[in-house]
Scaffold this active site. Structure first.
Site, PDB file in Angstrom:
ATOM      1  N   HIS A  17       0.921  -1.109   0.301  1.00 28.92           N
ATOM      2  CA  HIS A  17      -0.145  -0.235  -0.062  1.00 28.92           C
ATOM      3  C   HIS A  17       1.170   1.183   0.007  1.00 28.92           C
ATOM      4  CE1 HIS A  17      -3.252  -2.666   2.171  1.00 28.92           C
ATOM      5  NE2 HIS A  17      -3.570  -2.163   1.396  1.00 28.92           N
ATOM      6  N   LYS A  41     -17.908  -6.572   8.465  1.00 27.23           N
ATOM      7  CA  LYS A  41     -16.578  -7.452   8.549  1.00 27.23           C
ATOM      8  C   LYS A  41     -15.352  -7.257   9.644  1.00 27.23           C
ATOM      9  CE  LYS A  41     -13.281  -8.456   5.380  1.00 27.23           C
ATOM     10  NZ  LYS A  41     -12.630  -7.462   4.023  1.00 27.23           N
ATOM     11  N   ARG A  90      -1.624  -5.834  -8.853  1.00 26.18           N
ATOM     12  CA  ARG A  90      -0.617  -7.033  -8.241  1.00 26.18           C
ATOM     13  C   ARG A  90      -0.163  -8.089  -9.235  1.00 26.18           C
ATOM     14  NH1 ARG A  90      -2.834  -8.662  -2.681  1.00 26.18           N
ATOM     15  NH2 ARG A  90      -4.701  -8.601  -4.431  1.00 26.18           N
ATOM     16  N   SER A 127      -2.866  -8.058   2.955  1.00 27.39           N
ATOM     17  CA  SER A 127      -2.398  -7.861   4.243  1.00 27.39           C
ATOM     18  C   SER A 127      -3.481  -9.013   5.019  1.00 27.39           C
ATOM     19  CB  SER A 127      -4.290  -6.812   4.675  1.00 27.39           C
ATOM     20  OG  SER A 127      -3.805  -5.392   4.217  1.00 27.39           O
TER      21      SER A 127
END
Ligand code: PNS
Length: 172
Positions: A17, A41, A90, A127
């Protein structure tokens, strides 16, 4: 002022990040980091903790504003006069979903999405993966800012102590 936003969950912020935020900070006058609040969540860190970690690790760039946001990202952009969303890519596997979101966001509001290729050093990094490895005792210190790694190790230890205490109480 040229503004852009880097949105995400940031639970917690990783070196991947930071790489994207740093590169965005060189292209725009102000980079907003929007921390999505997802009430369905339960995160490893609260939104307030995530914001604090982002603020501390991005202070060195000098033009970053960190805020929580609920609701649509395009509304966050409209309210602040932000014309561009910056997203790290990514791998090709990221592209499908990111393209859908970019097209939806553009259709909703005209906000553009700009994709920045993630540094190959972090192309596998997320993460979730960091949390999983760390929760089994793996060393992820090379993937996180030092402060974040320290907080993550502490949080996992706290959670383990809580789980052990709960198990003891149930067994008693
Ligand atoms: O780090 P993440 O979880 O991959 O980030 C996803 C995020 C928060 C950027 C995305 O879910 C988002 O923009 N959520 C805000 C709600 C929204 O605008 N949804 C419609 C997207 S087209």
């Amino acid at each position: 002022m040229r503004r852009a936003v880097c949105p995400g969950s940031f639970d917690p912020i990783t070196n991947g990040h930071l790489d994207i935020i740093e590169r965005a900070s060189k292209l725009y006058d102000v980079v907003h980091v929007a921390v999505a609040i997802n009430r369905s969540k339960q995160g490893m860190f609260t939104v307030e903790e995530r914001i604090q970690l982002i603020e501390e690790t991005t202070a060195k760039y000098g033009n970053i504003e960190v805020e929580a946001h609920t609701g649509l990202l395009v509304d966050f952009c409209r309210d602040r006069g932000i014309p561009a969303i910056i997203k790290g890519l990514r791998a090709v596997s990221d592209f499908d979903y990111e393209l859908q979101m970019a097209q939806m966001n553009h259709g909703l509001s005209g906000v553009e999405t700009l994709f920045v290729p993630t540094s190959p050093t972090y192309s596998f990094l997320s993460s979730s993966l960091v949390k999983e490895v760390a929760s089994y005792g793996g060393d992820v210190s090379h993937l996180l800012p030092e402060l974040v790694n320290r907080r993550l190790v502490e949080r996992i230890a706290e959670r383990k102590a809580q789980a052990d205490a709960q198990a003891d109480a149930q067994g008693a």
